[in-house]
Write a protein that holds these residues in place. Structure first.
Motif, PDB file in Angstrom:
ATOM      1  N   GLN A  27       0.840  -1.186   0.000  1.00  0.00           N
ATOM      2  CA  GLN A  27       0.000   0.000   0.000  1.00  0.00           C
ATOM      3  C   GLN A  27       0.880   1.242   0.000  1.00  0.00           C
ATOM      4  O   GLN A  27       2.028   1.221   0.421  1.00  0.00           O
ATOM      5  CB  GLN A  27      -0.892  -0.002   1.257  1.00  0.00           C
ATOM      6  N   ALA A  28       0.328   2.350  -0.475  1.00  0.00           N
ATOM      7  CA  ALA A  28       1.049   3.612  -0.416  1.00  0.00           C
ATOM      8  C   ALA A  28       1.375   3.907   1.035  1.00  0.00           C
ATOM      9  O   ALA A  28       0.587   3.632   1.938  1.00  0.00           O
ATOM     10  CB  ALA A  28       0.201   4.724  -1.017  1.00  0.00           C
ATOM     11  N   ARG A  29       2.537   4.450   1.285  1.00  0.00           N
ATOM     12  CA  ARG A  29       2.963   4.707   2.646  1.00  0.00           C
ATOM     13  C   ARG A  29       3.648   6.057   2.724  1.00  0.00           C
ATOM     14  O   ARG A  29       3.945   6.693   1.720  1.00  0.00           O
ATOM     15  CB  ARG A  29       3.924   3.620   3.110  1.00  0.00           C
ATOM     16  N   VAL A  30       3.881   6.507   3.938  1.00  0.00           N
ATOM     17  CA  VAL A  30       4.606   7.746   4.172  1.00  0.00           C
ATOM     18  C   VAL A  30       6.037   7.377   4.558  1.00  0.00           C
ATOM     19  O   VAL A  30       6.253   6.681   5.551  1.00  0.00           O
ATOM     20  CB  VAL A  30       3.953   8.582   5.286  1.00  0.00           C
ATOM     21  N   LEU A  31       7.003   7.804   3.762  1.00  0.00           N
ATOM     22  CA  LEU A  31       8.414   7.549   4.026  1.00  0.00           C
ATOM     23  C   LEU A  31       9.053   8.836   4.538  1.00  0.00           C
ATOM     24  O   LEU A  31       8.887   9.898   3.945  1.00  0.00           O
ATOM     25  CB  LEU A  31       9.104   7.077   2.743  1.00  0.00           C
ATOM     26  N   LYS A  32       9.775   8.736   5.633  1.00  0.00           N
ATOM     27  CA  LYS A  32      10.387   9.910   6.260  1.00  0.00           C
ATOM     28  C   LYS A  32      11.862   9.977   5.889  1.00  0.00           C
ATOM     29  O   LYS A  32      12.634   9.074   6.229  1.00  0.00           O
ATOM     30  CB  LYS A  32      10.199   9.847   7.771  1.00  0.00           C
ATOM     31  N   VAL A  33      12.235  11.059   5.201  1.00  0.00           N
ATOM     32  CA  VAL A  33      13.564  11.184   4.614  1.00  0.00           C
ATOM     33  C   VAL A  33      14.218  12.473   5.089  1.00  0.00           C
ATOM     34  O   VAL A  33      13.629  13.553   4.976  1.00  0.00           O
ATOM     35  CB  VAL A  33      13.484  11.192   3.077  1.00  0.00           C
ATOM     36  N   GLU A 111      11.789  13.514  13.940  1.00  0.00           N
ATOM     37  CA  GLU A 111      10.977  12.492  13.288  1.00  0.00           C
ATOM     38  C   GLU A 111      11.682  11.145  13.409  1.00  0.00           C
ATOM     39  O   GLU A 111      12.890  11.069  13.656  1.00  0.00           O
ATOM     40  CB  GLU A 111      10.773  12.805  11.795  1.00  0.00           C
ATOM     41  N   ASN A 112      10.935  10.099  13.199  1.00  0.00           N
ATOM     42  CA  ASN A 112      11.494   8.753  13.177  1.00  0.00           C
ATOM     43  C   ASN A 112      12.003   8.480  11.759  1.00  0.00           C
ATOM     44  O   ASN A 112      11.430   7.678  11.009  1.00  0.00           O
ATOM     45  CB  ASN A 112      10.425   7.742  13.587  1.00  0.00           C
ATOM     46  N   TRP A 113      13.082   9.160  11.381  1.00  0.00           N
ATOM     47  CA  TRP A 113      13.581   9.129  10.005  1.00  0.00           C
ATOM     48  C   TRP A 113      13.924   7.710   9.571  1.00  0.00           C
ATOM     49  O   TRP A 113      14.586   6.970  10.308  1.00  0.00           O
ATOM     50  CB  TRP A 113      14.801  10.027   9.864  1.00  0.00           C
ATOM     51  N   GLU A 114      13.509   7.350   8.364  1.00  0.00           N
ATOM     52  CA  GLU A 114      13.791   6.024   7.824  1.00  0.00           C
ATOM     53  C   GLU A 114      14.982   6.021   6.878  1.00  0.00           C
ATOM     54  O   GLU A 114      15.675   5.015   6.733  1.00  0.00           O
ATOM     55  CB  GLU A 114      12.554   5.490   7.091  1.00  0.00           C
ATOM     56  N   THR A 146      16.348   8.374  16.246  1.00  0.00           N
ATOM     57  CA  THR A 146      15.404   7.576  17.035  1.00  0.00           C
ATOM     58  C   THR A 146      15.141   6.227  16.402  1.00  0.00           C
ATOM     59  O   THR A 146      14.852   5.250  17.093  1.00  0.00           O
ATOM     60  CB  THR A 146      14.073   8.331  17.203  1.00  0.00           C
ATOM     61  N   ASN A 147      15.210   6.162  15.079  1.00  0.00           N
ATOM     62  CA  ASN A 147      14.986   4.909  14.359  1.00  0.00           C
ATOM     63  C   ASN A 147      16.325   4.206  14.174  1.00  0.00           C
ATOM     64  O   ASN A 147      17.132   4.601  13.332  1.00  0.00           O
ATOM     65  CB  ASN A 147      14.332   5.194  13.004  1.00  0.00           C
ATOM     66  N   LYS A 148      16.575   3.180  14.946  1.00  0.00           N
ATOM     67  CA  LYS A 148      17.858   2.486  14.881  1.00  0.00           C
ATOM     68  C   LYS A 148      18.002   1.649  13.615  1.00  0.00           C
ATOM     69  O   LYS A 148      19.088   1.131  13.336  1.00  0.00           O
ATOM     70  CB  LYS A 148      18.037   1.604  16.125  1.00  0.00           C
ATOM     71  N   ASP A 149      16.923   1.512  12.857  1.00  0.00           N
ATOM     72  CA  ASP A 149      16.985   0.801  11.580  1.00  0.00           C
ATOM     73  C   ASP A 149      17.066   1.760  10.393  1.00  0.00           C
ATOM     74  O   ASP A 149      16.966   1.330   9.239  1.00  0.00           O
ATOM     75  CB  ASP A 149      15.751  -0.093  11.412  1.00  0.00           C
ATOM     76  N   ALA A 150      17.215   3.043  10.669  1.00  0.00           N
ATOM     77  CA  ALA A 150      17.307   4.024   9.579  1.00  0.00           C
ATOM     78  C   ALA A 150      18.490   3.690   8.679  1.00  0.00           C
ATOM     79  O   ALA A 150      19.559   3.309   9.154  1.00  0.00           O
ATOM     80  CB  ALA A 150      17.461   5.429  10.150  1.00  0.00           C
ATOM     81  N   GLU A 151      18.279   3.821   7.377  1.00  0.00           N
ATOM     82  CA  GLU A 151      19.365   3.577   6.430  1.00  0.00           C
ATOM     83  C   GLU A 151      20.071   4.890   6.134  1.00  0.00           C
ATOM     84  O   GLU A 151      19.447   5.878   5.741  1.00  0.00           O
ATOM     85  CB  GLU A 151      18.846   2.964   5.137  1.00  0.00           C
ATOM     86  N   ILE A 152      21.379   4.893   6.337  1.00  0.00           N
ATOM     87  CA  ILE A 152      22.188   6.083   6.071  1.00  0.00           C
ATOM     88  C   ILE A 152      22.798   5.926   4.683  1.00  0.00           C
ATOM     89  O   ILE A 152      23.516   4.962   4.406  1.00  0.00           O
ATOM     90  CB  ILE A 152      23.275   6.258   7.141  1.00  0.00           C
TER      91      ILE A 152
END
Length: 376
Positions: A27-33, A111-114, A146-152
């Motif tokens: 589904q369409a989602r909101v991605l935080k960048v 934000e919980n940046w992804e 805050t998001n420890k799975d965020a991709e750098i």
């Protein structure tokens, strides 16, 4: 009653099944960048990107930690000292806001940046010796977010226009091609050292567009033009983040013609294909476009492969994978049974991926059955 699958094996099959269904049911989602950058991230993400992504069927929350001309070293210094030097630009629901005098820590915690991108000041972008603090900056960002799975990731910026006159251009002998090559080589050399595997290839996009339109994508020799330049950069970000081919995207500002938009979309798509870069979180590993199966680079994917009976021939079948790859196959039908070892299946899948082939696992002991018992 048949012996139930082990938990590990069941999880493996469920993962494969989920990956296969992901393109259809996502589904369409909101991605935080978040971009941690300078005026070049301002050029790339603050306009057009939200609208392009929306036209692809997805939504972004975009942040930009902005200091004009900011280097890796200055970002790292700010991380250590907590200096509130940033202009925090943000796009939420298509609305742009700006807050001045914000610290990098506060931006990271907002934000919980992804996805979080880093970049170098443009004049230093092709100078490997200027990347010394990149690893420390990356560690700080990973620890603070805050998001420890965020991709750098990395934002690879573009070479200057040949007409540009500046001291920043002199390390490249004021030559666009030399600067372009230096940026490409530095990205390839420095990112693996700090564990960054993905980057936004705007170095390639802008050069691709120049090959068609000429050297007209800059407004002042180094920043992108407000129209075609910025649109090209946003197209690259959009395809990277969504995993969906940008060509044919219906959005472009009125200041850009349909034909210009197509050229810039093609330049961005070519850059993604050339670099092999795609984030793949929104669009999944494959997507469907009409009757076509589209791979992660946005290209049509035609399955061309061979059956390999791993269920019965174990090491012979495993060793055969390299020979199958030599035929040009892009897919292997991995014949498997519910009595197979999960660790062995994982080894097979990893080997297929190493050989750049798609592992299509077939549970042979359940194929053709009309009940669900073999899958339990």
């Amino acid at each position: 009653m048949k012996k139930p699958l082990t938990n590990n094996l069941l999880k493996t099959f469920l993962l494969i099944f989920a990956i296969c269904l992901l393109p259809i049911y996502t589904q369409a989602r909101v991605l935080k960048v978040l971009a941690i950058g300078n005026s070049f991230s301002e050029d790339a993400v603050e306009q057009n990107l939200y609208e392009l992504t929306l036209a692809q069927g997805d939504t972004l929350i975009i942040g930009n930690a902005y200091i004009p001309g900011c280097t890796i070293d200055r970002h790292w210094d700010n991380a250590q000292t907590g200096k509130a030097e940033y202009s925090y630009r943000k796009v939420t629901d298509g609305i742009f806001t700006k807050t001045d005098k914000v610290s990098l820590k506060d931006i990271l915690l907002d934000e919980n940046w992804e996805v979080i991108s880093l970049q170098q000041q443009s004049g230093n972008s092709g100078l490997p010796e200027s990347y010394g603090n990149l690893g420390l900056l990356k560690k700080y960002v990973a620890k603070t977010a805050t998001n420890k799975d965020a991709e750098i990731i990395w934002h690879a910026t573009w070479a200057y226009a040949n007409s540009y006159k500046s001291a920043n251009f002199k390390p490249y002998n004021s030559d666009q091609k030399q600067m372009f090559d230096a940026i490409c080589n530095t990205v390839a050399q420095e990112l693996p050292k700090v564990g960054i595997s993905k980057y936004i290839p705007n170095n390639l996009t802008i050069q691709n567009a120049r090959e068609v339109l000429g050297d007209i994508l800059n407004r002042d020799g180094f920043h992108l033009s407000y129209t075609i330049g910025r649109y090209a950069a946003a197209c690259t970000w959009c395809e990277f983040l969504t995993g969906k081919n940008i060509i044919g995207n219906t959005y472009h500002p009125e200041t850009i013609s349909d034909s210009e938009a197509l050229i810039l979309q093609q330049a961005a798509h070519k850059a993604i294909v050339e670099s092999g870069m795609v984030y793949q979180t929104v669009g999944g590993f494959f997507t469907i476009n009409g009757t076509e199966l589209i791979d992660a680079t946005g290209a049509p994917f035609l399955i061309a492969g061979i059956n390999n009976p791993h269920a019965w021939f174990k090491e012979k079948a495993f060793n055969a994978l390299s020979y199958i790859a030599e035929t040009g196959a892009n897919t292997v039908r991995v014949v498997w049974t519910d009595k197979g070892d999960a660790n062995e299946l994982e080894r097979i899948i990893k080997r297929c991926i190493e050989l750049k082939m798609i592992p299509m696992v077939e549970l042979h002991s359940a194929t053709g059955k009309h009940d669900t018992e073999p899958l339990l």
